[in-house]
Design a protein around this motif. Structure first.
Motif, PDB file in Angstrom:
ATOM      1  N   THR A 166       0.831  -1.195   0.000  1.00 18.03           N
ATOM      2  CA  THR A 166       0.000   0.000   0.000  1.00 18.03           C
ATOM      3  C   THR A 166       0.873   1.255   0.000  1.00 18.03           C
ATOM      4  O   THR A 166       1.920   1.299   0.659  1.00 18.03           O
ATOM      5  CB  THR A 166      -0.955   0.020   1.198  1.00 18.03           C
ATOM      6  OG1 THR A 166      -1.792   1.171   1.112  1.00 18.03           O
ATOM      7  CG2 THR A 166      -0.210   0.041   2.526  1.00 18.03           C
ATOM      8  N   ASP A 173      -3.135   4.246   2.933  1.00 20.35           N
ATOM      9  CA  ASP A 173      -3.867   3.488   3.954  1.00 20.35           C
ATOM     10  C   ASP A 173      -3.776   1.990   3.685  1.00 20.35           C
ATOM     11  O   ASP A 173      -3.812   1.545   2.531  1.00 20.35           O
ATOM     12  CB  ASP A 173      -5.358   3.868   3.955  1.00 20.35           C
ATOM     13  CG  ASP A 173      -5.602   5.287   4.433  1.00 20.35           C
ATOM     14  OD1 ASP A 173      -4.652   5.902   4.945  1.00 20.35           O
ATOM     15  OD2 ASP A 173      -6.735   5.770   4.282  1.00 20.35           O
ATOM     16  N   ALA A 211      -5.658  -1.724   4.005  1.00 16.19           N
ATOM     17  CA  ALA A 211      -7.065  -2.090   3.796  1.00 16.19           C
ATOM     18  C   ALA A 211      -7.840  -2.081   5.108  1.00 16.19           C
ATOM     19  O   ALA A 211      -8.969  -1.574   5.177  1.00 16.19           O
ATOM     20  CB  ALA A 211      -7.161  -3.453   3.122  1.00 16.19           C
ATOM     21  N   GLU A 251      -7.182  -0.381   7.772  1.00 14.46           N
ATOM     22  CA  GLU A 251      -7.314   1.012   8.195  1.00 14.46           C
ATOM     23  C   GLU A 251      -8.465   1.683   7.444  1.00 14.46           C
ATOM     24  O   GLU A 251      -9.240   2.461   8.018  1.00 14.46           O
ATOM     25  CB  GLU A 251      -6.002   1.753   7.924  1.00 14.46           C
ATOM     26  CG  GLU A 251      -5.968   3.193   8.368  1.00 14.46           C
ATOM     27  CD  GLU A 251      -4.645   3.868   8.043  1.00 14.46           C
ATOM     28  OE1 GLU A 251      -4.493   5.051   8.393  1.00 14.46           O
ATOM     29  OE2 GLU A 251      -3.769   3.221   7.435  1.00 14.46           O
ATOM     30  N   ALA A 252      -8.595   1.366   6.148  1.00 17.52           N
ATOM     31  CA  ALA A 252      -9.692   1.917   5.358  1.00 17.52           C
ATOM     32  C   ALA A 252     -11.039   1.445   5.891  1.00 17.52           C
ATOM     33  O   ALA A 252     -11.996   2.232   5.984  1.00 17.52           O
ATOM     34  CB  ALA A 252      -9.528   1.522   3.890  1.00 17.52           C
ATOM     35  N   LYS A 276     -11.710   3.471   9.061  1.00 15.70           N
ATOM     36  CA  LYS A 276     -12.000   4.877   8.801  1.00 15.70           C
ATOM     37  C   LYS A 276     -13.369   5.056   8.159  1.00 15.70           C
ATOM     38  O   LYS A 276     -14.095   6.003   8.474  1.00 15.70           O
ATOM     39  CB  LYS A 276     -10.896   5.480   7.924  1.00 15.70           C
ATOM     40  CG  LYS A 276      -9.580   5.696   8.669  1.00 15.70           C
ATOM     41  CD  LYS A 276      -8.522   6.320   7.772  1.00 15.70           C
ATOM     42  CE  LYS A 276      -7.245   6.612   8.548  1.00 15.70           C
ATOM     43  NZ  LYS A 276      -6.188   7.182   7.691  1.00 15.70           N
ATOM     44  N   VAL A 277     -13.729   4.160   7.266  1.00 14.05           N
ATOM     45  CA  VAL A 277     -15.052   4.230   6.648  1.00 14.05           C
ATOM     46  C   VAL A 277     -16.134   3.952   7.688  1.00 14.05           C
ATOM     47  O   VAL A 277     -17.179   4.616   7.717  1.00 14.05           O
ATOM     48  CB  VAL A 277     -15.146   3.250   5.462  1.00 14.05           C
ATOM     49  CG1 VAL A 277     -16.603   3.013   5.058  1.00 14.05           C
ATOM     50  CG2 VAL A 277     -14.357   3.792   4.276  1.00 14.05           C
ATOM     51  N   PHE A 303      -5.690   3.008  -0.923  1.00  9.99           N
ATOM     52  CA  PHE A 303      -7.072   2.990  -0.449  1.00  9.99           C
ATOM     53  C   PHE A 303      -7.548   4.352   0.063  1.00  9.99           C
ATOM     54  O   PHE A 303      -8.710   4.481   0.444  1.00  9.99           O
ATOM     55  CB  PHE A 303      -7.240   1.941   0.662  1.00  9.99           C
ATOM     56  CG  PHE A 303      -7.077   0.532   0.166  1.00  9.99           C
ATOM     57  CD1 PHE A 303      -8.059  -0.079  -0.595  1.00  9.99           C
ATOM     58  CD2 PHE A 303      -5.918  -0.184   0.455  1.00  9.99           C
ATOM     59  CE1 PHE A 303      -7.911  -1.372  -1.062  1.00  9.99           C
ATOM     60  CE2 PHE A 303      -5.755  -1.480  -0.017  1.00  9.99           C
ATOM     61  CZ  PHE A 303      -6.752  -2.078  -0.777  1.00  9.99           C
ATOM     62  N   SER A 304      -6.690   5.372   0.054  1.00  9.49           N
ATOM     63  CA  SER A 304      -7.110   6.676   0.566  1.00  9.49           C
ATOM     64  C   SER A 304      -8.177   7.303  -0.325  1.00  9.49           C
ATOM     65  O   SER A 304      -9.108   7.951   0.163  1.00  9.49           O
ATOM     66  CB  SER A 304      -5.909   7.613   0.704  1.00  9.49           C
ATOM     67  OG  SER A 304      -5.298   7.851  -0.554  1.00  9.49           O
ATOM     68  N   LYS A 323     -11.551   5.763   0.387  1.00  7.06           N
ATOM     69  CA  LYS A 323     -12.093   6.328   1.635  1.00  7.06           C
ATOM     70  C   LYS A 323     -12.716   7.706   1.380  1.00  7.06           C
ATOM     71  O   LYS A 323     -13.823   8.001   1.866  1.00  7.06           O
ATOM     72  CB  LYS A 323     -10.966   6.422   2.667  1.00  7.06           C
ATOM     73  CG  LYS A 323     -11.347   7.092   3.977  1.00  7.06           C
ATOM     74  CD  LYS A 323     -10.088   7.411   4.777  1.00  7.06           C
ATOM     75  CE  LYS A 323      -9.236   8.435   4.061  1.00  7.06           C
ATOM     76  NZ  LYS A 323      -7.973   8.737   4.775  1.00  7.06           N
ATOM     77  N   THR A 324     -12.028   8.530   0.591  1.00  3.94           N
ATOM     78  CA  THR A 324     -12.554   9.851   0.263  1.00  3.94           C
ATOM     79  C   THR A 324     -13.847   9.744  -0.546  1.00  3.94           C
ATOM     80  O   THR A 324     -14.782  10.532  -0.348  1.00  3.94           O
ATOM     81  CB  THR A 324     -11.509  10.655  -0.531  1.00  3.94           C
ATOM     82  OG1 THR A 324     -10.314  10.776   0.259  1.00  3.94           O
ATOM     83  CG2 THR A 324     -12.021  12.039  -0.877  1.00  3.94           C
ATOM     84  N   VAL A 336     -12.920  -2.955  -2.083  1.00  4.25           N
ATOM     85  CA  VAL A 336     -11.684  -3.389  -1.436  1.00  4.25           C
ATOM     86  C   VAL A 336     -11.319  -4.802  -1.859  1.00  4.25           C
ATOM     87  O   VAL A 336     -10.174  -5.087  -2.246  1.00  4.25           O
ATOM     88  CB  VAL A 336     -11.813  -3.315   0.099  1.00  4.25           C
ATOM     89  CG1 VAL A 336     -10.568  -3.900   0.767  1.00  4.25           C
ATOM     90  CG2 VAL A 336     -12.017  -1.874   0.554  1.00  4.25           C
TER      91      VAL A 336
END
Length: 343
Positions: free
Chosen positions: A164, A167, A169, A171-172, A175-176, A218-219, A222-223, A252
């Motif tokens: 990665t 982020d 996976a 962590e994503a 965060k989501v 993966f950032s 997330k956005t 993902v």
């Protein structure tokens, strides 16, 4: 090495790299005598993620009773141990130092060999606790702090294929889940809600899918979820939430397995190991099995208990290193960014 009149070596392992204090006792390569984990999830839940200072204090309080419980469950005294293994890195430096300090003191006091273990190698080694693996294999390590693909031509040797760039996976997922108000840890909740949703309803991006590279990102995904949520001015209905979780999770999983497939095709490996905390995800496990069946390769998935952080996997990695003659001295220190390919 064990002989006909001697039992295989017995190793005590200690894991404190993040927010689980764990200890396990392993005899030989697959006889797991005990596996104890003290989770800190409740301590960190109100903050929506792991707080290093809280983790460090909790490890200091838990490490002695956890090790005692592991030895008691195993029916093994300190005199019955042949070595002590401990996670050296990567991880949170303060958390790592708690486990390292205890392991070094115990090994010194009892005159036992000490083996420092790489946390990522431990995740891969979890597969050896229940399976005999063929080499070379491709390993997908996917967790809260790490997402990477490796080729392993032989036990203990690894070549990084991709990782990665931002982020991980796991962590994503967390965060989501926080964006959607689902709490911490988020991966389990997203997985559960996604089972009731439509994974095709919302078109979230599959980052770096067409790049030809085996790296992950993966950032941006997330956005995209944050922007998606903001479009629902009146809030998400229950079905919207389920569909959001399912669509995010599918993005993902698509990304992880597309890269894994490319890695298998490029290396010619006939075995895929999927490990790390995100390997508990039911959709990833289901889709990985489908992929392996289509490609005609063997899939090795440790059971969920061995995917999340635990000391059994540290014992498996430590025992192999011990049998290969690896020993660590009293100056063994934490390496928070210890890369697996540097072993």
């Amino acid at each position: 090495m064990p002989t006909a009149d001697r039992q295989p070596p017995t190793i005590l392992a200690i894991e404190t790299s993040c927010d689980e204090t764990a200890a396990a006792v392993l005899r030989g390569e697959q006889e797991l005598l005990s596996d104890v984990v003290a989770s800190q999830a409740e301590l960190h839940a109100e903050y929506g993620g792991v707080v290093p200072e809280i983790a460090c204090r909790a490890h200091a309080e838990a490490v002695v009773p956890v090790v005692r419980q592991a030895l008691r469950q195993a029916g093994v005294g300190l005199e019955g141990l042949d070595a002590v293994a401990v996670t050296r890195g990567p991880g949170l430096v303060g958390a790592l130092l708690v486990g390292l300090s205890f392991a070094k003191a115990l090994a010194w006091a009892r005159g036992l060999p000490l083996v420092g273990v790489n946390h990522l190698e431990a995740h891969l080694a979890a597969a050896f606790l229940e399976h005999d693996l063929e080499f070379p294999f491709v390993g997908l390590v996917v967790s809260g702090g790490h997402t990477a693909l490796y080729q392993s031509p032989r036990r203990g040797t690894y070549r990084l294929l991709g990782q990665t760039l931002d982020d991980a996976a796991g962590e994503a997922f967390d965060k989501v889940a926080k964006l959607l108000g689902l709490g911490y840890p988020g991966g389990v909740v997203v997985d559960r809600l996604a089972r009731q949703g439509d994974p095709e309803r919302f078109a979230f991006p599959r980052p770096m899918m067409g790049s030809g590279r085996l790296d992950f990102s993966f950032s941006g995904l997330k956005t995209a979820v944050r922007t998606h949520r903001e479009r629902f001015l009146k809030g998400l209905t229950e079905q919207d939430l389920w569909d959001t979780c399912a669509s995010f999770q599918e993005a993902v999983v698509d990304t992880l397995l597309a890269k894994a497939r490319t890695a298998l095709e490029r290396t010619g490996a006939a075995c895929l190991v999927v490990c790390g905390g995100v390997a508990c995800n039911s959709r990833l496990r289901e889709r990985a099995a489908e992929l392996a069946d289509r490609l005609g390769v063997r899939l090795v998935l440790p059971r969920p208990r061995l995917c999340t952080d635990n000391a059994a996997m540290v014992a498996a990695a430590g025992l192999h290193r011990f049998l290969q003659g690896h020993r660590s001295g009293p100056d063994l220190d934490a390496v928070p960014t210890w890369h697996l390919e540097d072993l």
